[in-house]
Motif scaffolding. Sequence first.
Motif, PDB file in Angstrom:
ATOM      1  N   ASP A 415       0.839  -1.197   0.000  1.00  0.00           N
ATOM      2  CA  ASP A 415       0.000   0.000   0.000  1.00  0.00           C
ATOM      3  C   ASP A 415       0.881   1.257   0.000  1.00  0.00           C
ATOM      4  OD1 ASP A 415      -1.783   2.027   0.323  1.00  0.00           O
ATOM      5  OD2 ASP A 415      -2.885   1.106   1.978  1.00  0.00           O
ATOM      6  N   PRO A 416       1.223   1.759  -1.198  1.00  0.00           N
ATOM      7  CA  PRO A 416       2.172   2.876  -1.259  1.00  0.00           C
ATOM      8  C   PRO A 416       1.698   4.116  -0.510  1.00  0.00           C
ATOM      9  CG  PRO A 416       1.158   2.481  -3.421  1.00  0.00           C
ATOM     10  CD  PRO A 416       0.761   1.349  -2.534  1.00  0.00           C
ATOM     11  N   VAL A 417       0.390   4.379  -0.525  1.00  0.00           N
ATOM     12  CA  VAL A 417      -0.096   5.597   0.129  1.00  0.00           C
ATOM     13  C   VAL A 417      -0.002   5.462   1.660  1.00  0.00           C
ATOM     14  CG1 VAL A 417      -2.090   7.118   0.433  1.00  0.00           C
ATOM     15  CG2 VAL A 417      -1.518   6.248  -1.842  1.00  0.00           C
ATOM     16  N   ALA A 418      -0.282   4.269   2.168  1.00  0.00           N
ATOM     17  CA  ALA A 418      -0.131   4.044   3.615  1.00  0.00           C
ATOM     18  C   ALA A 418       1.318   4.253   4.025  1.00  0.00           C
ATOM     19  CB  ALA A 418      -0.583   2.636   3.980  1.00  0.00           C
ATOM     20  N   LEU A 419       2.237   3.802   3.180  1.00  0.00           N
ATOM     21  CA  LEU A 419       3.665   4.010   3.463  1.00  0.00           C
ATOM     22  C   LEU A 419       4.023   5.491   3.386  1.00  0.00           C
ATOM     23  CD1 LEU A 419       5.525   1.055   1.690  1.00  0.00           C
ATOM     24  CD2 LEU A 419       5.487   1.546   4.118  1.00  0.00           C
ATOM     25  N   PHE A 420       3.480   6.189   2.379  1.00  0.00           N
ATOM     26  CA  PHE A 420       3.742   7.635   2.247  1.00  0.00           C
ATOM     27  C   PHE A 420       3.438   8.346   3.571  1.00  0.00           C
ATOM     28  CE2 PHE A 420       2.719   8.337  -2.584  1.00  0.00           C
ATOM     29  CZ  PHE A 420       3.890   7.705  -2.912  1.00  0.00           C
ATOM     30  N   LEU A 421       2.298   7.990   4.153  1.00  0.00           N
ATOM     31  CA  LEU A 421       1.808   8.767   5.295  1.00  0.00           C
ATOM     32  C   LEU A 421       2.618   8.549   6.576  1.00  0.00           C
ATOM     33  CD1 LEU A 421      -2.002   8.586   4.522  1.00  0.00           C
ATOM     34  CD2 LEU A 421      -0.458  10.524   4.237  1.00  0.00           C
ATOM     35  N   VAL A 422       3.447   7.517   6.574  1.00  0.00           N
ATOM     36  CA  VAL A 422       4.346   7.315   7.722  1.00  0.00           C
ATOM     37  C   VAL A 422       5.350   8.473   7.810  1.00  0.00           C
ATOM     38  CG1 VAL A 422       6.047   5.728   8.723  1.00  0.00           C
ATOM     39  CG2 VAL A 422       4.031   4.802   7.598  1.00  0.00           C
ATOM     40  N   ASP A 423       5.598   9.105   6.658  1.00  0.00           N
ATOM     41  CA  ASP A 423       6.573  10.209   6.575  1.00  0.00           C
ATOM     42  C   ASP A 423       6.008  11.565   6.984  1.00  0.00           C
ATOM     43  OD1 ASP A 423       8.692   8.717   5.573  1.00  0.00           O
ATOM     44  OD2 ASP A 423       8.133   9.023   3.488  1.00  0.00           O
ATOM     45  N   ILE A 424       4.728  11.641   7.308  1.00  0.00           N
ATOM     46  CA  ILE A 424       4.052  12.936   7.441  1.00  0.00           C
ATOM     47  C   ILE A 424       4.743  13.892   8.424  1.00  0.00           C
ATOM     48  CG2 ILE A 424       2.358  12.016   9.122  1.00  0.00           C
ATOM     49  CD1 ILE A 424       1.245  14.542   6.576  1.00  0.00           C
ATOM     50  N   ASN A 425       5.367  13.356   9.490  1.00  0.00           N
ATOM     51  CA  ASN A 425       5.963  14.251  10.492  1.00  0.00           C
ATOM     52  C   ASN A 425       7.434  14.568  10.242  1.00  0.00           C
ATOM     53  OD1 ASN A 425       3.484  14.092  11.641  1.00  0.00           O
ATOM     54  ND2 ASN A 425       4.155  13.232  13.590  1.00  0.00           N
ATOM     55  N   THR A 426       8.035  13.866   9.299  1.00  0.00           N
ATOM     56  CA  THR A 426       9.487  14.050   9.115  1.00  0.00           C
ATOM     57  C   THR A 426       9.847  14.871   7.877  1.00  0.00           C
ATOM     58  OG1 THR A 426       9.498  11.826   8.158  1.00  0.00           O
ATOM     59  CG2 THR A 426      10.335  12.051  10.414  1.00  0.00           C
ATOM     60  N   VAL A 427       9.004  14.844   6.845  1.00  0.00           N
ATOM     61  CA  VAL A 427       9.415  15.487   5.581  1.00  0.00           C
ATOM     62  C   VAL A 427       9.503  17.015   5.687  1.00  0.00           C
ATOM     63  CG1 VAL A 427       8.555  13.617   4.117  1.00  0.00           C
ATOM     64  CG2 VAL A 427       7.053  15.549   4.625  1.00  0.00           C
ATOM     65  N   THR A 428       8.771  17.606   6.627  1.00  0.00           N
ATOM     66  CA  THR A 428       8.781  19.074   6.751  1.00  0.00           C
ATOM     67  C   THR A 428      10.200  19.608   6.964  1.00  0.00           C
ATOM     68  OG1 THR A 428       6.520  19.218   7.498  1.00  0.00           O
ATOM     69  CG2 THR A 428       7.958  20.995   8.206  1.00  0.00           C
ATOM     70  N   ALA A 429      10.963  18.957   7.842  1.00  0.00           N
ATOM     71  CA  ALA A 429      12.330  19.417   8.115  1.00  0.00           C
ATOM     72  C   ALA A 429      13.190  19.347   6.847  1.00  0.00           C
ATOM     73  CB  ALA A 429      12.957  18.593   9.224  1.00  0.00           C
ATOM     74  N   ASN A 430      12.952  18.333   6.011  1.00  0.00           N
ATOM     75  CA  ASN A 430      13.736  18.206   4.775  1.00  0.00           C
ATOM     76  C   ASN A 430      13.340  19.259   3.751  1.00  0.00           C
ATOM     77  OD1 ASN A 430      13.190  15.317   5.977  1.00  0.00           O
ATOM     78  ND2 ASN A 430      15.219  15.283   5.056  1.00  0.00           N
ATOM     79  N   LEU A 431      12.031  19.422   3.576  1.00  0.00           N
ATOM     80  CA  LEU A 431      11.562  20.383   2.568  1.00  0.00           C
ATOM     81  C   LEU A 431      11.978  21.807   2.921  1.00  0.00           C
ATOM     82  CD1 LEU A 431       7.957  18.999   1.881  1.00  0.00           C
ATOM     83  CD2 LEU A 431       9.866  19.007   0.273  1.00  0.00           C
ATOM     84  N   THR A 432      12.122  22.094   4.210  1.00  0.00           N
ATOM     85  CA  THR A 432      12.433  23.462   4.638  1.00  0.00           C
ATOM     86  C   THR A 432      13.906  23.641   5.034  1.00  0.00           C
ATOM     87  OG1 THR A 432      11.803  22.958   6.923  1.00  0.00           O
ATOM     88  CG2 THR A 432      10.069  23.798   5.477  1.00  0.00           C
ATOM     89  N   GLY A 433      14.666  22.549   5.025  1.00  0.00           N
ATOM     90  CA  GLY A 433      16.101  22.623   5.332  1.00  0.00           C
ATOM     91  C   GLY A 433      16.422  22.764   6.812  1.00  0.00           C
ATOM     92  N   LYS A 434      15.421  22.545   7.669  1.00  0.00           N
ATOM     93  CA  LYS A 434      15.635  22.758   9.109  1.00  0.00           C
ATOM     94  C   LYS A 434      16.271  21.529   9.772  1.00  0.00           C
ATOM     95  CE  LYS A 434      13.408  26.612   8.611  1.00  0.00           C
ATOM     96  NZ  LYS A 434      14.210  27.803   8.288  1.00  0.00           N
ATOM     97  N   PRO A 435      17.016  21.754  10.870  1.00  0.00           N
ATOM     98  CA  PRO A 435      17.544  20.601  11.609  1.00  0.00           C
ATOM     99  C   PRO A 435      16.450  19.964  12.463  1.00  0.00           C
ATOM    100  CG  PRO A 435      18.162  22.631  12.726  1.00  0.00           C
ATOM    101  CD  PRO A 435      17.413  23.052  11.484  1.00  0.00           C
ATOM    102  N   ALA A 436      16.518  18.646  12.618  1.00  0.00           N
ATOM    103  CA  ALA A 436      15.521  17.931  13.420  1.00  0.00           C
ATOM    104  C   ALA A 436      16.173  16.704  14.040  1.00  0.00           C
ATOM    105  CB  ALA A 436      14.339  17.526  12.547  1.00  0.00           C
TER     106      ALA A 436
END
Lengths: 481, 87
Positions: A415-436
């Motif tokens: 289920d690719p979409v179910a897997l996508f949503l596991v990333d929901i809390n982590t991708v923001t730091a990558n897209l914005t270049g922030k440290p996390a």
Amino acid sequence: MDIKISALQFTREVKSGNLSAEEFMAKTLEQIQKVEEKLHAFLSLNDNALKQAKEIDKKIKLGQKIGKCFGMPISIKDNICIKDTKTTCASKMLENFVAPYDATVITKLKQQDAIFVGKVNLDEFAMGLTTEFSAYGPSRNPWNTDYVPGGSSGGSAVSVSAFECVASLGSDTGGSVRNPASFCSTVGYKPTYGLISRYGLISYANSIEQIGPLTRTVEDTAFMLNLISGIDSNDDTTVDNHGEDYLKNIDSGIEGKKIGIIKEMIGDGIDPAVLSATKDAISKLEGLGAKCEEMSLDMVKYSVAAYYTITATEAGSNLARYDNLRYGYDFSVEGYEFNSYIEKARKKLGPEVTRRMILGGFVPSAGHAGKYFLKALKVKNKLTRQINDAFKKFDLLIAPTVPILPFKIGEKIDDPVALFLVDINTVTANLTGKPAISIPFAISHGLPIGIQLIANSMDDKLLLQAAHALEKTVKLPEVPI
Amino acid sequence: MVTQKEIQHVAKLMKIELIDPSIYERVDKMLGYFDILDSAGVESEEIIFREIPITNLREDKYIPYNEKLIEKLNHYKGTYVRAPKMV
């Protein structure tokens, strides 16, 4: 001899002569032998590790100058180049690729007398978040081997968690260091974009990915960051941190700091145990003198779609180099026409990589770019503006690293979409270049939960100070391996 | 909704032979999820790119390398990579 020690303990003990680097390495290799059949963290081992450790002991005895790692066993994600060592990216495509040069992080660690105990597993080309997409089979979570260890730096997290090394280097494109760190109960760090050189990291999505350490403690992460961060003439995206010492004043505490609780990251779909742990972490931070307040980043809702659109586009371009001429599987060129030859070579790419390459060709293509790629870039910009505004009011942001508990191997693979949503809390730091950072915080039903703190760009030191303060409030059971 | 023909066209351009028939369904599902971008309300948003001044680039100079990299390739002749015929 106890191998369940931190990197800083290790260096102190070896430096003082209380611990032999060779004996520690021998014990570490014994541990690897003992648990690897169950966990499969490693793709290859360094046959010279013991000999190299012996050399360290010899240098110490002779009073020779020695690097700050004192022969510390470190595992390296197999998408980071070590000269004359296989670097497979967990792909059949690079099964026989031997790196002709060292990544900058490797050069820096070699200068500090680190010993690379081996190369560790990942999702093929770092595309995944469970290590199930490794062409060499999945790694397993040491807390429960029926469960995924997270990914894509799953082998790194497993090797640190199961005492197969003292620290590890992974890479984080959308949470690939923090996610497995959370699932395996280790510290996982994604630095400010540009803080660590990407030279020698095999490219997936250059505009957002970063190398990051996985360690047992926040102090160890600060120690590793001291060794590997800084400007690099081989990577023009690196930033000058002016030799910042991330360990110094790490116990400054967080009294008076303002922390924003990202409400979009604790909403629908969050596991009750994860929500409860997050609330507990917030209480503890408040107990330490921080002021926590709920805030909103409404673009988070679109961040996963934007992330996958951008990364697929960059992956489509980056993976075009695997044409079997410069890199790739070996078969003769005779009897082939150019296109069919490359098509045959690319059959060696696994299903997830193939899917993402197709997506990466589709979303920026004529007639579709406006709907997908350009819109994703706009979401990225708006999200960056929102988070920059948030940091005018808050010093740090908090959310669970992953909104759910680790899941069983095979449970979500179809289920690719179910897997996508596991990333929901982590991708923001990558897209914005922030440290996390992900800090091990709780265990529920025998499975780890990590808490994520995010800081503004170049506030890595503040982030580590806050993480260290939170870490000190936690006492977790030992991994049952 | 993306058609099988469109996926096949992209695959051909990317020199990928599609063997697994499930790829159509999965790619379609992934793209279907990306449709959420339509409701982000970012039409008026500008795209800002990170600019890196070329003055910061390292000096473009020859650095001798003590190994013959071409010898690491599987198929080469002299200083040339051996490739299949293009026409």
